[in-house]
Design an enzyme around this catalytic site. Structure first.
Site, PDB file in Angstrom:
ATOM      1  N   LYS A  34       0.845  -1.199   0.000  1.00 58.38           N
ATOM      2  CA  LYS A  34       0.000   0.000   0.000  1.00 58.38           C
ATOM      3  C   LYS A  34       0.880   1.248   0.000  1.00 58.38           C
ATOM      4  CE  LYS A  34      -0.301  -0.388   5.030  1.00 58.38           C
ATOM      5  NZ  LYS A  34      -1.084  -0.980   6.144  1.00 58.38           N
ATOM      6  N   ARG A 130     -10.362  -0.506  15.144  1.00 62.08           N
ATOM      7  CA  ARG A 130     -10.321   0.373  13.975  1.00 62.08           C
ATOM      8  C   ARG A 130     -11.254  -0.202  12.912  1.00 62.08           C
ATOM      9  NH1 ARG A 130      -4.526   1.100  11.088  1.00 62.08           N
ATOM     10  NH2 ARG A 130      -5.051  -1.009  10.436  1.00 62.08           N
ATOM     11  N   TYR A 254      15.923  29.560   8.674  1.00 59.56           N
ATOM     12  CA  TYR A 254      14.688  30.252   9.051  1.00 59.56           C
ATOM     13  C   TYR A 254      14.521  30.280  10.561  1.00 59.56           C
ATOM     14  CZ  TYR A 254      12.973  30.073   4.224  1.00 59.56           C
ATOM     15  OH  TYR A 254      12.806  30.235   2.891  1.00 59.56           O
ATOM     16  N   MET A 302      12.285  24.184   2.256  1.00 58.91           N
ATOM     17  CA  MET A 302      11.512  23.417   1.273  1.00 58.91           C
ATOM     18  C   MET A 302      12.423  22.568   0.387  1.00 58.91           C
ATOM     19  SD  MET A 302       8.763  24.721  -1.568  1.00 58.91           S
ATOM     20  CE  MET A 302       7.652  25.444  -0.377  1.00 58.91           C
TER      21      MET A 302
END
Ligand SMILES: *Cc1c(COP(=O)(O)O)cnc(C)c1O
Length: 358
Positions: A34, A130, A254, A302
């Protein structure tokens, strides 16, 4: 060319599958692919494992359809079952196996008009809470499936919530509930995810369902020997694109979150959160520069990260960098951002080119 890429060694994928099979020699192997094969490419993974896996598992009909379109003919289970009744028609047409995960899905299957048989697994909720039917309803559900002309019930399954926590009782309790609920039913049994495959032979039963371990990292505590022998399939690599010296007291990146405590050499690397390296990774997390560990310094951007290479032999533009892979398990990098290797692999974006060998 930007040097950032995920090199994927399919021979190692086969090796890890062989290790799982050797740990569970009397069980059949369902390879879980998956989330695009945990970020490695589901079609490539399925082709590589076609000879070693007895079946594959994915989460969604779209994932299954892509594999069928690519010519994968092996049994293929939809782990989450149908999301609506129409999914059963599509699943039958594509020769998929559906998980019957609750009373609604069971009713949909009974009411479906299908031109031929549909293979199904019956999922029981033994404690994960679940998906799955109440174990008390297992016999009734099986009888309804057996009475349904177009249903081919094959396997009863359940899923563990805490199998990687080896000192806890829940896995054994879930297993006992599962065995009690399925006793006497003419169904094969499946429970084991990766940690259970590695560390709990009593859970192997008829079908094991490993995902994460196939990709070469251990889901167990890192020093546990049951994970020995797994080899990382993905090498997430980039390169140094700038080097600079900064004085003590200057901040990097940053927000100025990392401040040099001494005159420091900072290497800038061409991979950031848009490439799959999590923005939340803490300063100090290891990065391999020229094969040597150096600490991440400052916030992940990024498209770039900055690394403190002051203690390394001189680093130059173009030097190779590994974000995870050999000598730096993805699960260890994940700890630096409060998550797991599962999330990092499954989150690898399409932007990062995959390069296949093996
Ligand atoms: C994802 C999944 C697996 C595989 O789990 P791993 O820990 O990756 O081995 C097995 N079974 C089910 C139901 C799953 O959702």
């Amino acid at each position: 060319m930007r040097p950032t890429r995920a090199r994927i060694d399919l021979a190692r994928l086969r090796g890890n599958a062989a290790l799982a099979a050797a740990r569970a020699p009397t069980s059949r192997l369902m390879a879980v692919i998956k989330a695009d094969g945990y970020g490695h490419g589901a079609v490539a993974a399925a082709r590589a494992l076609e000879a070693s896996a007895d079946a594959f598992a994915v989460a969604t009909l779209d994932e299954a359809a892509a594999l069928r379109d690519a010519g994968i003919e092996a049994p293929l289970l939809l782990l989450e079952g149908p999301f609506e009744p129409a999914d059963l028609v599509e699943a039958q047409a594509r020769d998929l196996t559906v998980n019957i995960t609750g009373p609604e899905q069971l009713a949909w299957l009974e009411a479906a008009r299908l031109p031929g048989p549909l293979r199904c697994w019956l999922k029981l909720d033994t404690g994960m809470h679940r998906l799955g039917l109440d174990p008390a309803d297992a016999r009734d559900a099986w009888e309804r499936l057996a009475a349904c002309a177009h249903a081919l019930p094959e396997v009863a399954c359940t899923h563990f919530a805490r199998a990687e926590e080896l000192d806890r009782p829940e896995t054994g309790e879930q297993l006992e509930r599962f065995l009690a609920a399925t006793r006497g039913l003419p169904l094969a049994l499946s429970a084991a995810n990766s940690p259970a495959v590695l560390a709990r032979p009593d859970t192997h039963l008829d079908w094991i369902r490993p995902g994460y371990l196939l990709y070469g990292d251990t889901p167990l505590p890192r020093n546990h020997p049951a994970g020995d022998g797994l080899l990382p399939v993905m090498q997430f690599e980039s390169a140094v694109i700038a080097v600079r010296e900064i004085p003590a007291g200057d901040a990097v990146g940053y927000g100025g979150s990392w401040v040099a405590g001494r005159p420091s050499r900072i290497a800038t690397v061409a991979a950031g959160y848009a490439d799959g390296y999590p923005r939340t990774t803490a300063s100090g997390t290891a990065v391999l520069v020229n094969g040597q560990r150096a600490p991440l310094a400052g916030r992940v951007s990024m498209d770039m990260i900055t690394v403190d290479v002051t203690d390394l032999a001189p680093v130059q533009v173009g030097d190779p960098v590994r974000l995870w892979g050999d000598d730096l398990p993805v699960g260890e990098v994940a700890e630096g951002s409060g998550t797991t290797g599962y999330e990092l692999l499954a989150g690898m974006p399409a932007r990062t080119p995959r390069e296949y060998t093996g």
